[in-house]
Design an enzyme around this catalytic site. Structure first.
Site, short mmCIF file in Angstrom:
data_model
loop_
_atom_site.label_atom_id
_atom_site.label_comp_id
_atom_site.label_asym_id
_atom_site.label_seq_id
_atom_site.Cartn_x
_atom_site.Cartn_y
_atom_site.Cartn_z
N HIS A 81 0.78 -1.18 0.31
CA HIS A 81 0.03 -0.13 0.69
C HIS A 81 0.77 1.22 0.31
O HIS A 81 0.18 2.25 -0.84
CB HIS A 81 -0.98 0.06 1.34
CG HIS A 81 -1.84 1.09 1.27
ND1 HIS A 81 -3.02 1.10 0.52
CD2 HIS A 81 -1.29 2.10 1.93
CE1 HIS A 81 -3.42 2.38 1.27
NE2 HIS A 81 -2.95 2.60 1.87
N HIS A 95 -9.43 3.53 -0.58
CA HIS A 95 -10.34 3.12 0.86
C HIS A 95 -11.39 1.60 0.72
O HIS A 95 -12.08 1.68 1.70
CB HIS A 95 -10.62 4.04 1.69
CG HIS A 95 -10.55 4.66 2.32
ND1 HIS A 95 -10.49 4.94 4.04
CD2 HIS A 95 -8.57 4.51 3.33
CE1 HIS A 95 -9.67 5.54 5.22
NE2 HIS A 95 -8.90 5.17 4.34
#
Ligand SMILES: Nc1ncnc2c1ncn2[C@@H]1O[C@H](COP(=O)(O)OP(=O)(O)O)[C@@H](O)[C@H]1O
Lengths: 82, 243, 605, 82
Positions: free
Chosen positions: C58, C109
């Site tokens: 990430h 998200h």
């Protein structure tokens, strides 16, 4: 530390669209035991030190002044949490 | 005639404040921003009208408008109203602040479909002799943005009756997602007014509401700010409630 | 590692053989060894926490980097001419002329939104808006792109209603209009929905700020919300596929506080206006660990932090927790000692809490102390930029042929084509009322499209249009698009189509496209088939951009979007931003009654 | 008719922005007795007929399925109203 619980509910005669919306979903979800739902608020106040009668009174004042809007809500309960 | 000063209270997260300031300027007024912690009346000395702009004051946490209603400036305004020195107008969330502060009757509850709605609504001017409607025609239809999650006006039967009897219902919604047709009201003395709509998003062609002339061409909100500026400058003395 | 026994650098030196839970933090054996090699000893628990979150997929882009390079390589000088800041920063910055610039970005998200759709989507908006502010810009628009499961599945309503309400809640309280977005329903997203949030900010050229901590003696300050136990390990989690049970390990849900962020925006913009900060960084994934190492790595290379100075919401947090916490609504800034008092005044004016954490030095090291003991002593560049880079194997999967062979014509559906007018009408109604084509106003009415007063166009238009300069009417238009099924069928062409659609939506609204930002959502990079989709997709985007002459200004990568071993359809969401000399020339994409009597033309073949 | 009260609170480790904002107002309003506020929900369910253990169990199920979001909230209380 002790906690005082203050509970506020919409007055019975005032519209409670949130309760009504939940109400409408209950039969669909299979809950036929309950004929009405109303939604209010619960506040927890942390008290530093002992909960004297004075402190409980202050919690009642706070509830009346801030937590409940007197035109639509009433204070259902003010108590020391068990 | 100098441009009249109009106060605008800058509550935290009063997201419509910037547009209200612009709308006041476009209507020929001079906006004066007021800090919510203001405790001194002299700050209001040269103001005859103060607007509480809409948005989400203090996140609308607790209840819509409730935390703003506890800010020090609200006491100052209440005293000035009591002394008949000032007119206070709440737009959108500002209206909720006024009911929470007890300056207007009634209260707001969740919309009929309980969620936030941002829609354009047609309103009818039901009384055009108030500080926020004097530039409109009686019965005029105006299209404005209406928004909020707790935008449904409610009051007791007695309060409603009193509002109607005295002609204090100034603006009605034709078909509102809130569930209530009462959109704009005033206090009995006309010094405190509230509108559950955002006229500041219908003041500039191309950035306004839908209109037969084209998307965004509706500028019906201008009349409200012109009314306010007139009331503040008392340009149009007759017919302005509270003069 | 017990809470009583603090794992200091000295302790780590003495206990080289101590067992460390690197695997649970998402590191593999080689990565752990690499950290030991860099440090010349085993990492402390705090260092391990830092490296693991900063080296996660990430945060480090370790599997995607080799493919993302072509976005830079395939950009000509001509395409670059309007770029003030290019790839690699928090967000790209595009020159709009007259001293104005615009910055825009999408962020995924996805995993937080599956656990808790409302808060996941809300904090998605909050996070991307902080990215924009930390570039020195005022946020002027937000957007969102959603992929959820099948409309008939029992869990879909939870996700879609929660995410839509969350996007609205946060953006509405911020007072930033939502001007574009998209949503589609497909069972492939059932266990792994996609929630991507975007934001656009405008700034004057001179207000541009970068995440750098330079100037020995300058002070480091953390301001905004207090630090709690939110989302600890979130960065590592977004890099792990969900198992059957939902999430592998469930961190504390990060709850957003848009009121706090609203105040931070105003306070930060005033800091910029008064030139009180030298560098700034928002706190997102990996919180303080990320912010300190990136600030230090971007500057002169040295920084010292007293972790005990961090204001806490929960006193029970360990040093490692504090470093990794993903509490929302926090910013870290670099301030010269001369400006410290003025900085404090602004914080007081807005009622924002802050604490001074340490200072910039020329040691070349990032050192962090906890109660007077050293728990981190690293070269910050090894944390921020020194992670592994993988050129993962990729190969066209066998099933691709089968998927492509299954065309509409080849299927029996051809026989059922509508024959009569009645059939046609029924087919059109069925299509228009399907979840993927039906009216979106139940979504768009939950967001404020007009706040700010500069929205020229929002839903239902193909592009959202916002005015930047009141004097001239100059502004921008943007759209976000991707058809995941096309990309699944052919990742190279499908991705080109996504660029083309987004570009077209902006161009046909009358704007001149200036740049694109991408949100790349894919399955596990460890699956060669998925990696092939990724390689093909990025190649498609880069080629399409070259063909159209628009640069990629930035983007976001989210991998491991899959349930057990079923990856999502590859979904590169493309945002195109275009410029208008005057937004009054924007062309709406619907037939307003005012256009009655106009002629309709069909262009193209 | 009897009423069952269901109370839901934000988990202690989850940020409660509402409680935090109320908290921040208390000193200025003169309430210094309380060191923290958290805000949750209270539901009132009207029951047609008697509140058996089964009905109370159903209320618990409803609370878990609909009223509380398990990732951010917990059920603080389910009881028959006095
Ligand atoms: N999740 C969303 N958030 C914000 N806006 C959305 C969202 N989904 C759709 N919209 C808006 O609604 C309108 C219609 O969307 P869509 O049906 O996707 O249009 P199209 O198919 O023409 O691309 C567009 O203006 C789009 O920006």
């Amino acid at each position: 530390m002790p906690t005082i619980v203050v509970e506020v509910m919409p007055k019975p005669e005032v519209l409670d669209p949130q309760g009504k919306a939940i109400d409408a979903r209950l039969p669909e979800l299979g809950f036929r035991e309950f004929s009405a739902v109303r939604q209010g608020k619960r506040f927890e106040l942390t008290v530093e030190g002992e909960v004297t009668d004075d402190v409980l009174d202050r919690a009642r004042t706070l509830a009346a002044e801030l937590f409940a809007n007197p035109s639509t809500e009433y204070i259902a309960n003010v108590e020391v949490a068990k | 005639m100098s441009e009249p000063n109009i106060g605008v209270v800058m509550f935290d997260a009063a997201t419509d404040a910037a547009s209200v300031i612009r709308a006041v300027e476009l209507a020929g007024g001079t906006p004066v921003t007021l800090h919510p912690k203001t405790t001194v009346a002299p700050d209001l000395a040269d103001l005859s009208v103060v607007i509480l702009p809409g948005g989400f004051s203090y996140g609308d946490y607790l209840r819509a408008g409730a935390l703003a209603a506890t800010q020090p400036i609200m006491r100052v305004l209440a005293e000035a109203v009591e002394a008949e020195e000032i007119t206070v107008i709440g737009l959108g969330n500002g209206f909720q602040v006024l009911t929470e502060a007890g300056l207007l009757p009634g209260a707001f509850v969740a919309n009929a479909t309980p969620r936030y709605h941002h829609t354009e609504v047609d309103f009818i001017i039901a009384n055009n002799s108030s500080a926020m409607t004097n530039a409109y025609e009686l019965g005029q239809q105006v299209r404005l943005v209406q928004k909020g999650a707790y935008a449904q006006y409610t009051a007791t039967a007695q309060e409603l009756e009193a509002l109607e009897e005295r002609g204090n219902v100034l603006i009605r919604a034709k078909d509102s997602a809130t569930g209530s047709d009462i959109a704009g009201i005033s206090s009995a003395d006309g010094l405190v007014l509230g509108l559950m709509a955002s006229p500041e998003y219908a003041i500039e062609e191309g950035f306004g509401t839908d209109h037969p002339d084209g998307p965004g061409m509706g500028v019906d909100g201008q009349g409200l700010f012109v009314s306010v500026v007139r009331a503040a400058g008392a340009i149009n003395g007759e017919g302005v409630v509270g003069e | 590692m017990s809470k009583e026994q603090l794992d200091t650098v000295a302790h780590a030196d003495q206990t080289p053989e101590a067992e460390q839970s690197w695997a649970a933090l998402g590191l593999n054996a080689e990565e752990y060894q690499r950290i030991r090699d860099i440090l010349g000893r085993r990492p402390t628990e705090a260092e391990l926490a830092m490296y693991s979150s900063m080296w996660s997929e990430h945060t480090s882009y370790k599997s995607s980097k080799v493919h993302l390079r072509q976005f830079g390589e395939k950009t000509t000088d001509e395409m670059q001419r309007n770029m003030l800041v290019g790839l690699g920063e928090n967000a790209g910055v595009v020159d709009l002329g007259d001293g104005w610039a615009v910055t825009f970005k999408v962020e995924s998200h996805n995993s937080p939104s599956f656990l808790e759709p409302f808060q996941g989507a809300a904090t998605g908006i909050g996070g991307v808006v902080r990215d924009i502010i930390s570039m020195g810009a005022r946020p002027v628009a937000v957007l969102d792109s959603l992929r959820v499961g099948h409309e008939d599945h029992e869990d879909t309503a939870r996700i879609v209603k929660g995410a839509v309400a969350g996007v609205g809640h946060y953006g509405n309280i911020l007072g930033v209009p939502n001007i574009a977005g998209e949503i589609s329903f497909d069972s492939v997203f059932q266990g792994n929905p996609l929630v991507n949030a975007g934001a656009v900010g405008v700034l004057r050229h001179e207000d541009l700020r970068l995440a750098q901590a330079s100037g020995t003696g300058n002070r480091i300050v953390l301001f905004g919300a207090r630090t709690g136990g939110d989302g600890i390990g979130g960065a590592a989690m977004s890099s792990a596929a969900f198992d059957d049970e939902g999430a592998a390990n469930t961190p504390v849900v990060q709850a957003g506080d848009p009121l706090q962020e609203n105040v931070i925006i105003e306070a930060t913009l005033e800091l910029f206006a008064k030139s009180l900060v030298e560098g700034i960084q928002d706190l997102g994934a990996a919180g303080i660990a990320c912010a300190t190492s990136e600030l230090a790595a971007g500057g002169d290379g040295g920084m010292h932090i007293e972790l005990t100075h961090v204001l806490l919401r929960d006193e029970g947090l360990t040093a490692g927790d504090i470093l990794m916490s993903e509490s929302q609504e926090r910013m870290m800034a670099v301030v010269t000692p001369d400006n410290a008092a003025a900085f404090e005044e602004i914080m007081a004016k807005y009622g924002v809490e802050y604490s001074w954490l340490g200072e910039v030095n020329d040691s070349g090291r990032l050192t962090i102390d906890w109660n007077g003991e050293r728990i981190v002593d690293v070269d910050p560049t090894t944390v921020a930029d020194g992670g592994p880079v993988y050129d993962r194997p990729y190969a066209r999967p066998d099933w691709q042929d089968t998927v492509q062979a299954d065309t509409f014509r080849a299927s029996t559906a051809a026989a059922d084509l509508p024959q009569t007018g009645e059939d046609l009408k029924a087919a059109v109604i069925e299509l228009m009322s399907s979840a993927n084509m039906a009216d979106r106003s139940w979504i768009t009415s939950q967001t404020d499209t007009s706040v700010g007063g500069n929205t020229r166009q929002a839903a239902p238009n193909d592009a959202g249009v916002v005015r930047v300069d009141e004097e001239t009417g100059m502004g921008f238009g943007l759209a976000i698009d991707c058809n995941s099924r096309y990309v699944y069928l052919d990742p190279y062409q499908g991705s080109q189509l996504a660029v083309a659609e987004s570009y077209r939506n902006v161009a046909t609204s009358g704007a001149t496209p200036m740049g694109i930002s991408d949100g790349l959502n894919f399955g596990s990079p460890e699956d060669p088939g998925v990696m092939w989709q990724f390689a093909e997709s990025t190649r498609g985007i880069a080629d399409a951009c070259m063909e159209l002459g628009v640069p990629v200004t930035g983007g976001n990568v989210s991998l491991y979007n899959q349930t057990v071993d079923t990856p999502i359809h590859p979904t590169p969401m493309i945002v195109t931003l275009g410029r208008y000399d005057d937004v009054a020339t924007a062309v709406p994409s619907w037939l307003h009654p005012a256009f009655d009597g106009s002629a309709i033309y069909l262009l193209g073949e």
